[in-house]
Design a protein around this motif. Structure first.
Motif, PDB file in Angstrom:
ATOM      1  N   SER A 108       0.846  -1.194   0.000  1.00  0.00           N
ATOM      2  CA  SER A 108       0.000   0.000   0.000  1.00  0.00           C
ATOM      3  C   SER A 108       0.876   1.236   0.000  1.00  0.00           C
ATOM      4  CB  SER A 108      -0.897   0.026   1.239  1.00  0.00           C
ATOM      5  OG  SER A 108      -1.446   1.323   1.401  1.00  0.00           O
ATOM      6  N   GLN A 146       0.138   3.730   1.449  1.00  0.00           N
ATOM      7  CA  GLN A 146       0.013   4.268   2.803  1.00  0.00           C
ATOM      8  C   GLN A 146       0.509   3.276   3.865  1.00  0.00           C
ATOM      9  OE1 GLN A 146      -2.683   4.505   0.486  1.00  0.00           O
ATOM     10  NE2 GLN A 146      -1.735   6.445  -0.014  1.00  0.00           N
ATOM     11  N   TRP A 153      -2.147  -3.045   9.337  1.00  0.00           N
ATOM     12  CA  TRP A 153      -3.045  -2.597   8.269  1.00  0.00           C
ATOM     13  C   TRP A 153      -3.381  -3.700   7.274  1.00  0.00           C
ATOM     14  CZ3 TRP A 153      -1.445  -2.886   3.238  1.00  0.00           C
ATOM     15  CH2 TRP A 153      -0.076  -3.051   3.032  1.00  0.00           C
ATOM     16  N   TYR A 212      -6.812  -5.628   7.081  1.00  0.00           N
ATOM     17  CA  TYR A 212      -8.007  -5.122   6.388  1.00  0.00           C
ATOM     18  C   TYR A 212      -8.089  -5.671   4.966  1.00  0.00           C
ATOM     19  CZ  TYR A 212      -8.358  -1.838  10.262  1.00  0.00           C
ATOM     20  OH  TYR A 212      -8.477  -1.285  11.519  1.00  0.00           O
ATOM     21  N   GLY A 258      -4.686   4.693  -1.261  1.00  0.00           N
ATOM     22  CA  GLY A 258      -5.821   5.180  -0.470  1.00  0.00           C
ATOM     23  C   GLY A 258      -5.942   6.689  -0.557  1.00  0.00           C
ATOM     24  N   GLY A 270      -8.040   7.290   9.363  1.00  0.00           N
ATOM     25  CA  GLY A 270      -8.325   7.550  10.760  1.00  0.00           C
ATOM     26  C   GLY A 270      -9.037   8.867  11.017  1.00  0.00           C
ATOM     27  N   GLY A 318     -12.296   9.270  10.653  1.00  0.00           N
ATOM     28  CA  GLY A 318     -13.719   9.006  10.841  1.00  0.00           C
ATOM     29  C   GLY A 318     -14.472   8.976   9.524  1.00  0.00           C
ATOM     30  N   SER A 375     -13.897   6.521   7.281  1.00  0.00           N
ATOM     31  CA  SER A 375     -13.978   5.108   6.914  1.00  0.00           C
ATOM     32  C   SER A 375     -13.022   4.676   5.809  1.00  0.00           C
ATOM     33  CB  SER A 375     -15.418   4.755   6.537  1.00  0.00           C
ATOM     34  OG  SER A 375     -15.588   3.393   6.717  1.00  0.00           O
ATOM     35  N   SER A 376     -11.762   5.005   5.996  1.00  0.00           N
ATOM     36  CA  SER A 376     -10.744   4.471   5.091  1.00  0.00           C
ATOM     37  C   SER A 376     -10.656   2.957   5.225  1.00  0.00           C
ATOM     38  CB  SER A 376      -9.381   5.105   5.384  1.00  0.00           C
ATOM     39  OG  SER A 376      -8.881   4.676   6.637  1.00  0.00           O
ATOM     40  N   SER A 377     -10.977   2.432   6.409  1.00  0.00           N
ATOM     41  CA  SER A 377     -10.861   0.973   6.607  1.00  0.00           C
ATOM     42  C   SER A 377     -11.879   0.239   5.738  1.00  0.00           C
ATOM     43  CB  SER A 377     -11.026   0.615   8.086  1.00  0.00           C
ATOM     44  OG  SER A 377     -12.273   1.029   8.584  1.00  0.00           O
TER      45      SER A 377
END
Ligand code: ADP
Ligand code: MG
Length: 388
Positions: A68, A70, A90, A93, A117, A122, A124, A126-128
């Protein structure tokens, strides 16, 4: 360079081959309905224009190679070594998705994947879920699972991603993020009923009404967030038990006062009051949107924020400051969004006053000595799919 091209280039540079394709999935911002998902309630997210891109190539064995832009370095492992809490970090995920697909009866195998990404991590937003859903979309196509082609298939994929995040990445989430990423439609908010995961598309075209949605990523960092989330969940479950209902969704807002009297503590009363009134506000927000009543939507944002600050106690000074300063600069309404204790706030603003609201928020943060926030205007974008 565009997101798909960047992911494809990272794939080539890392693995020395062409990917089978590039898939992507959006982050989300929730308009209203916070902490309602694990209470079987309602929420109403939109998909963001910000997406996570996955360039992926199917392998003939069960090996996984994950990189990634990131993350750090290439993570290599065997699909058979994926499980609860493994791998850590990470890559869980990503690796959690094929593991969860197999558990749900969808045969998959190994793959190489490169991730780019563009959802702030992080914050809030919703990158996850964007990461999981981009990988899930890719796997559905390269392993011929045909889950992207129907709403029902997408609902299945969302459940697969929730399981991956809960069990492999060990992050408790209630399902809103993955549903938004796979099911939200451009120009619409997704009314999601977390009792049965049924959905309804609600028109949300602010530009047509000379309005805009401003996201304020506070970039606030707070400790002990995980424990707080678990405490809220436990309180809600205890309140439901004391009331003899399965979830707080089953408490009608018309009967709220009587229900609250039966709870054993003031803390539980406040927690339950937030959930029950918040679910009612989501329904009212749907009616407001259907009637193009944006002043009403703004009021509901503010009432929701008060409830999260005072009853659910998940706001922090940065979020309160974003809301108060945006409102003082003329926003129709504003609220914190997401789990709380940091992350982002949203403000409903007239399009011509977006810059002024943003400047006022930034000045208030500077005056209070907070980290500079990241502010951007968003519109309701489309769901996960194939790009290249
Ligand atoms: P949010 O979903 O609100 O952004 P989370 O804490 O749920 O916050 O998820 C953020 C985590 O997801 C990151 O710390 C990282 O582990 C993982 N993640 C998300 N996007 C990427 C990415 N593009 N590359 C690597 N890891 C990512
Ligand atoms: Mg997340």
């Amino acid at each position: 360079m565009t997101g798909p091209d960047t992911a494809a280039r990272l794939f080539r540079d890392t693995f020395g081959e062409e990917p089978d394709g590039v898939w992507s999935a959006p982050g989300r911002v929730n308009l209203i309905g916070e902490h309602t998902d694990y209470n079987g309630g309602l929420c109403m997210p939109i998909a963001l224009p910000h997406r996570t891109y996955a360039a992926l190539r199917r392998r003939d064995d069960r090996h996984l190679r994950i990189v990634s832009a990131q993350g750090d370095g290439v993570v290599e492992l065997d699909l058979d070594d994926v499980g609860p809490g493994s791998p850590q970090g990470w890559a869980a995920y990503v690796a959690g998705v094929p593991w969860s697909l197999e558990r749900a009866g969808h045969p998959v195998g190994g793959f190489d994947v490169a991730v780019e990404g563009r959802v702030p991590l992080g914050a809030g937003l919703s990158s996850s879920a964007a990461l999981e859903c981009a990988v899930a979309a890719a796997l559905s196509d390269v392993f011929d699972l045909v889950l992207l082609d129907s709403p029902a298939g997408r609902v299945d994929l969302a459940a697969v991603c929730v399981e991956a995040e809960n069990t492999v990445a060990k992050a408790p989430t209630g399902g809103m993020d993955q549903s938004a990423s796979l099911l939200a439609q451009q120009g619409h908010a997704l009314l999601l009923d977390c009792r049965d995961f049924s959905t309804e598309q609600v028109p949300f075209d602010l530009a047509a009404h000379d309005l805009a949605l401003l996201v304020v990523d506070t970039r606030a960092v707070h400790e002990l967030v995980d424990g707080q989330y678990a405490e809220r969940r436990d309180s809600c479950e205890q309140a439901a038990r004391e009331l003899g209902v399965e979830t707080l969704r089953d408490v009608d807002v018309a009967d709220l006062d009587a229900a609250l009297e039966r709870l054993s503590s003031d803390l539980l009363r406040r927690r339950a009051r937030h959930i029950v009134t918040e679910i009612a506000r989501v329904e009212q927000a749907r009616e407001a949107l259907r009637a193009d009543d944006f002043a009403r939507l703004g009021e509901l944002f503010l009432a929701s924020h008060d409830s999260m600050r005072d009853d659910f106690e998940i706001s922090v000074d940065e979020l309160d400051t974003a809301v108060t300063s945006a409102t003082s600069a003329g926003a129709l309404g504003a609220r914190m969004t997401g789990g709380g204790f940091g992350g982002s706030a949203i403000a409903l603003v007239r399009r011509e006053s977006a810059d002024e609201v943003r400047a006022t928020v930034e000045k208030s943060f500077a005056d209070k000595g907070f980290r500079a926030p990241e502010c951007f205007v968003v519109s309701a974008a489309g769901p996960a799919g194939r790009d290249l």
